[in-house]
Design a protein around this motif. Sequence first.
Motif, PDB file in Angstrom:
ATOM      1  N   GLY A 102       0.946 -14.566  -1.119  1.00 49.21           N
ATOM      2  CA  GLY A 102       0.935 -13.735  -2.308  1.00 49.21           C
ATOM      3  C   GLY A 102       2.263 -13.654  -3.040  1.00 49.21           C
ATOM      4  N   ASP A 103       3.285 -14.347  -2.584  1.00 45.10           N
ATOM      5  CA  ASP A 103       4.545 -14.306  -3.319  1.00 45.10           C
ATOM      6  C   ASP A 103       4.749 -15.631  -4.035  1.00 45.10           C
ATOM      7  OD1 ASP A 103       5.075 -15.885  -1.142  1.00 45.10           O
ATOM      8  OD2 ASP A 103       6.998 -14.952  -0.656  1.00 45.10           O
ATOM      9  N   ASP A 104       5.238 -15.556  -5.262  1.00 46.91           N
ATOM     10  CA  ASP A 104       5.445 -16.753  -6.051  1.00 46.91           C
ATOM     11  C   ASP A 104       6.845 -17.320  -5.861  1.00 46.91           C
ATOM     12  OD1 ASP A 104       2.904 -16.666  -7.070  1.00 46.91           O
ATOM     13  OD2 ASP A 104       3.501 -15.380  -8.743  1.00 46.91           O
ATOM     14  N   ALA A 105       7.762 -16.558  -5.292  1.00 47.96           N
ATOM     15  CA  ALA A 105       9.122 -17.039  -5.077  1.00 47.96           C
ATOM     16  C   ALA A 105       9.122 -17.930  -3.845  1.00 47.96           C
ATOM     17  CB  ALA A 105      10.067 -15.853  -4.879  1.00 47.96           C
ATOM     18  N   GLY A 106       8.989 -19.227  -4.032  1.00 44.38           N
ATOM     19  CA  GLY A 106       8.949 -20.164  -2.901  1.00 44.38           C
ATOM     20  C   GLY A 106       7.569 -20.209  -2.303  1.00 44.38           C
ATOM     21  N   GLN A 107       7.061 -21.398  -2.112  1.00 45.22           N
ATOM     22  CA  GLN A 107       5.716 -21.509  -1.574  1.00 45.22           C
ATOM     23  C   GLN A 107       5.693 -21.054  -0.136  1.00 45.22           C
ATOM     24  OE1 GLN A 107       4.803 -25.640  -2.235  1.00 45.22           O
ATOM     25  NE2 GLN A 107       3.380 -25.059  -3.827  1.00 45.22           N
ATOM     26  N   GLY A 108       4.525 -20.604   0.332  1.00 45.11           N
ATOM     27  CA  GLY A 108       4.345 -20.200   1.715  1.00 45.11           C
ATOM     28  C   GLY A 108       4.378 -21.402   2.629  1.00 45.11           C
ATOM     29  N   VAL A 125      -6.528 -15.706   4.218  1.00 41.69           N
ATOM     30  CA  VAL A 125      -6.962 -16.400   3.007  1.00 41.69           C
ATOM     31  C   VAL A 125      -8.299 -15.848   2.532  1.00 41.69           C
ATOM     32  CG1 VAL A 125      -7.720 -18.643   2.107  1.00 41.69           C
ATOM     33  CG2 VAL A 125      -5.646 -18.483   3.467  1.00 41.69           C
ATOM     34  N   LEU A 126      -9.205 -15.564   3.461  1.00 42.29           N
ATOM     35  CA  LEU A 126     -10.488 -14.968   3.064  1.00 42.29           C
ATOM     36  C   LEU A 126     -10.274 -13.610   2.395  1.00 42.29           C
ATOM     37  CD1 LEU A 126     -12.860 -15.853   6.022  1.00 42.29           C
ATOM     38  CD2 LEU A 126     -13.083 -16.554   3.651  1.00 42.29           C
ATOM     39  N   GLY A 127      -9.334 -12.830   2.913  1.00 45.30           N
ATOM     40  CA  GLY A 127      -9.025 -11.542   2.288  1.00 45.30           C
ATOM     41  C   GLY A 127      -8.501 -11.718   0.868  1.00 45.30           C
ATOM     42  N   VAL A 128      -7.626 -12.698   0.686  1.00 46.72           N
ATOM     43  CA  VAL A 128      -7.089 -12.983  -0.650  1.00 46.72           C
ATOM     44  C   VAL A 128      -8.222 -13.429  -1.572  1.00 46.72           C
ATOM     45  CG1 VAL A 128      -5.601 -14.554  -1.952  1.00 46.72           C
ATOM     46  CG2 VAL A 128      -4.760 -13.499   0.148  1.00 46.72           C
ATOM     47  N   LEU A 129      -9.095 -14.297  -1.065  1.00 44.55           N
ATOM     48  CA  LEU A 129     -10.219 -14.766  -1.892  1.00 44.55           C
ATOM     49  C   LEU A 129     -11.152 -13.620  -2.255  1.00 44.55           C
ATOM     50  CD1 LEU A 129     -11.036 -18.173  -0.194  1.00 44.55           C
ATOM     51  CD2 LEU A 129      -9.902 -17.788  -2.382  1.00 44.55           C
ATOM     52  N   ARG A 130     -11.383 -12.704  -1.328  1.00 46.25           N
ATOM     53  CA  ARG A 130     -12.218 -11.541  -1.647  1.00 46.25           C
ATOM     54  C   ARG A 130     -11.569 -10.708  -2.745  1.00 46.25           C
ATOM     55  NH1 ARG A 130     -12.966 -10.879   4.296  1.00 46.25           N
ATOM     56  NH2 ARG A 130     -14.888 -11.987   4.733  1.00 46.25           N
ATOM     57  N   ASP A 131     -10.242 -10.533  -2.657  1.00 41.92           N
ATOM     58  CA  ASP A 131      -9.536  -9.798  -3.708  1.00 41.92           C
ATOM     59  C   ASP A 131      -9.683 -10.515  -5.052  1.00 41.92           C
ATOM     60  OD1 ASP A 131      -8.762  -7.914  -1.892  1.00 41.92           O
ATOM     61  OD2 ASP A 131      -6.672  -8.606  -1.731  1.00 41.92           O
ATOM     62  N   ILE A 191     -12.111 -12.499  -5.952  1.00 41.03           N
ATOM     63  CA  ILE A 191     -13.496 -12.363  -6.404  1.00 41.03           C
ATOM     64  C   ILE A 191     -13.696 -11.011  -7.069  1.00 41.03           C
ATOM     65  CG2 ILE A 191     -15.882 -12.103  -5.594  1.00 41.03           C
ATOM     66  CD1 ILE A 191     -15.226 -14.300  -3.523  1.00 41.03           C
ATOM     67  N   GLN A 192     -13.060  -9.979  -6.539  1.00 34.06           N
ATOM     68  CA  GLN A 192     -13.175  -8.653  -7.144  1.00 34.06           C
ATOM     69  C   GLN A 192     -12.442  -8.594  -8.478  1.00 34.06           C
ATOM     70  OE1 GLN A 192     -11.714  -6.000  -4.181  1.00 34.06           O
ATOM     71  NE2 GLN A 192     -13.566  -6.119  -2.928  1.00 34.06           N
ATOM     72  N   VAL A 193     -11.324  -9.292  -8.595  1.00 38.18           N
ATOM     73  CA  VAL A 193     -10.538  -9.282  -9.825  1.00 38.18           C
ATOM     74  C   VAL A 193     -11.200 -10.148 -10.891  1.00 38.18           C
ATOM     75  CG1 VAL A 193      -8.339 -10.004 -10.831  1.00 38.18           C
ATOM     76  CG2 VAL A 193      -8.375  -8.755  -8.678  1.00 38.18           C
ATOM     77  N   ALA A 194     -11.815 -11.271 -10.499  1.00 37.78           N
ATOM     78  CA  ALA A 194     -12.389 -12.216 -11.452  1.00 37.78           C
ATOM     79  C   ALA A 194     -13.424 -11.591 -12.377  1.00 37.78           C
ATOM     80  CB  ALA A 194     -12.978 -13.415 -10.714  1.00 37.78           C
ATOM     81  N   PRO A 195     -14.378 -10.790 -11.894  1.00 39.43           N
ATOM     82  CA  PRO A 195     -15.340 -10.191 -12.832  1.00 39.43           C
ATOM     83  C   PRO A 195     -14.666  -9.272 -13.853  1.00 39.43           C
ATOM     84  CG  PRO A 195     -16.206 -10.074 -10.612  1.00 39.43           C
ATOM     85  CD  PRO A 195     -14.786 -10.554 -10.516  1.00 39.43           C
ATOM     86  N   ALA A 196     -13.641  -8.554 -13.419  1.00 34.81           N
ATOM     87  CA  ALA A 196     -12.944  -7.666 -14.355  1.00 34.81           C
ATOM     88  C   ALA A 196     -12.218  -8.477 -15.420  1.00 34.81           C
ATOM     89  CB  ALA A 196     -11.955  -6.790 -13.591  1.00 34.81           C
ATOM     90  N   THR A 197     -11.609  -9.576 -15.035  1.00 28.72           N
ATOM     91  CA  THR A 197     -10.919 -10.442 -15.982  1.00 28.72           C
ATOM     92  C   THR A 197     -11.913 -11.089 -16.929  1.00 28.72           C
ATOM     93  OG1 THR A 197      -9.243 -10.878 -14.310  1.00 28.72           O
ATOM     94  CG2 THR A 197      -9.333 -12.387 -16.171  1.00 28.72           C
ATOM     95  N   ALA A 198     -13.030 -11.552 -16.409  1.00 26.49           N
ATOM     96  CA  ALA A 198     -14.048 -12.193 -17.239  1.00 26.49           C
ATOM     97  C   ALA A 198     -14.650 -11.198 -18.231  1.00 26.49           C
ATOM     98  CB  ALA A 198     -15.146 -12.793 -16.363  1.00 26.49           C
ATOM     99  N   PRO A 250      -5.337  -5.707  -8.118  1.00 23.76           N
ATOM    100  CA  PRO A 250      -4.392  -5.400  -7.041  1.00 23.76           C
ATOM    101  C   PRO A 250      -3.271  -4.496  -7.543  1.00 23.76           C
ATOM    102  CG  PRO A 250      -4.611  -7.799  -7.367  1.00 23.76           C
ATOM    103  CD  PRO A 250      -5.394  -7.113  -8.432  1.00 23.76           C
ATOM    104  N   GLN A 251      -2.837  -3.592  -6.708  1.00 23.21           N
ATOM    105  CA  GLN A 251      -1.779  -2.649  -7.058  1.00 23.21           C
ATOM    106  C   GLN A 251      -0.437  -3.230  -6.634  1.00 23.21           C
ATOM    107  OE1 GLN A 251      -2.503   0.373  -8.548  1.00 23.21           O
ATOM    108  NE2 GLN A 251      -4.589  -0.422  -8.662  1.00 23.21           N
ATOM    109  N   ARG A 252       0.595  -3.032  -7.461  1.00 20.80           N
ATOM    110  CA  ARG A 252       1.939  -3.452  -7.068  1.00 20.80           C
ATOM    111  C   ARG A 252       2.413  -2.525  -5.954  1.00 20.80           C
ATOM    112  NH1 ARG A 252       5.082  -6.998  -9.907  1.00 20.80           N
ATOM    113  NH2 ARG A 252       4.115  -7.746 -11.798  1.00 20.80           N
ATOM    114  N   GLY A 253       3.157  -3.118  -5.035  1.00 19.97           N
ATOM    115  CA  GLY A 253       3.688  -2.315  -3.937  1.00 19.97           C
ATOM    116  C   GLY A 253       2.676  -2.096  -2.828  1.00 19.97           C
ATOM    117  N   ARG A 254       1.500  -2.663  -2.956  1.00 18.76           N
ATOM    118  CA  ARG A 254       0.479  -2.491  -1.937  1.00 18.76           C
ATOM    119  C   ARG A 254       0.925  -3.232  -0.683  1.00 18.76           C
ATOM    120  NH1 ARG A 254      -5.433  -4.998  -2.560  1.00 18.76           N
ATOM    121  NH2 ARG A 254      -4.149  -6.859  -2.517  1.00 18.76           N
ATOM    122  N   THR A 255       0.714  -2.664   0.485  1.00 20.13           N
ATOM    123  CA  THR A 255       1.091  -3.316   1.729  1.00 20.13           C
ATOM    124  C   THR A 255      -0.150  -3.543   2.573  1.00 20.13           C
ATOM    125  OG1 THR A 255       1.537  -1.181   2.728  1.00 20.13           O
ATOM    126  CG2 THR A 255       3.422  -2.345   1.767  1.00 20.13           C
TER     127      THR A 255
END
Length: 178
Positions: free
Chosen positions: A105-111, A49-55, A57-64, A90-95
């Motif tokens: 990170g998937d929207d098809a069915g909650q985790g 979850v921290l990794g997702v939040l860091r991602d 945070i990095q995306v938020a400034p670009a969106t803003a 984030p890149q599609r297909g990133r693993t």
Amino acid sequence: MISVARTMHDIEITAENLQEEKYRLEAQRQALERELAAVVAHLGSVRTVLGVLRDLIQVAPATATAQGTRGVAGMPRPETPRAPAASARPQRGRTSATTSRPGVGDDAGQGRYGRLTEQILEYVAAAGTGVRARDVAAALGRDTDSGSINAVRSTLDRLVATSRVQRAGRGLYLAEPS
């Protein structure tokens, strides 16, 4: 002079006591191993979850930046150097660890964790009275070990912090009135 029979009896009692202590310590070791496994699993999910939040945070400034120069609640943002927006997204297909796990990170069915939260909310709302974390865990089939019960307790505490559930007393949780 001490008799041989008394000495042998004392040795037998000591051996029995040590045998009982051995069984108790083995059971305690197994319980601690299960609890450690639950803590390690929870630590892994927190890291994810921290990794997702860091991602984010990095995306938020670009969106803003794309939306204008206003920050949170309409306040002007201080200017800070940023990486190009395309590289921050984030890149599609990133693993990575944040996208390769099921339910993250998937929207098809909650985790798994979103489903647990919803199950807890449904149970607390249906109960109508204050419930204990142990009762919720038992109702959801998650009372197999202390780690599972603690996961339910932690989720209830997070729901209290977000005002989705309220405390009805020490260790008691109650659904927020609609």
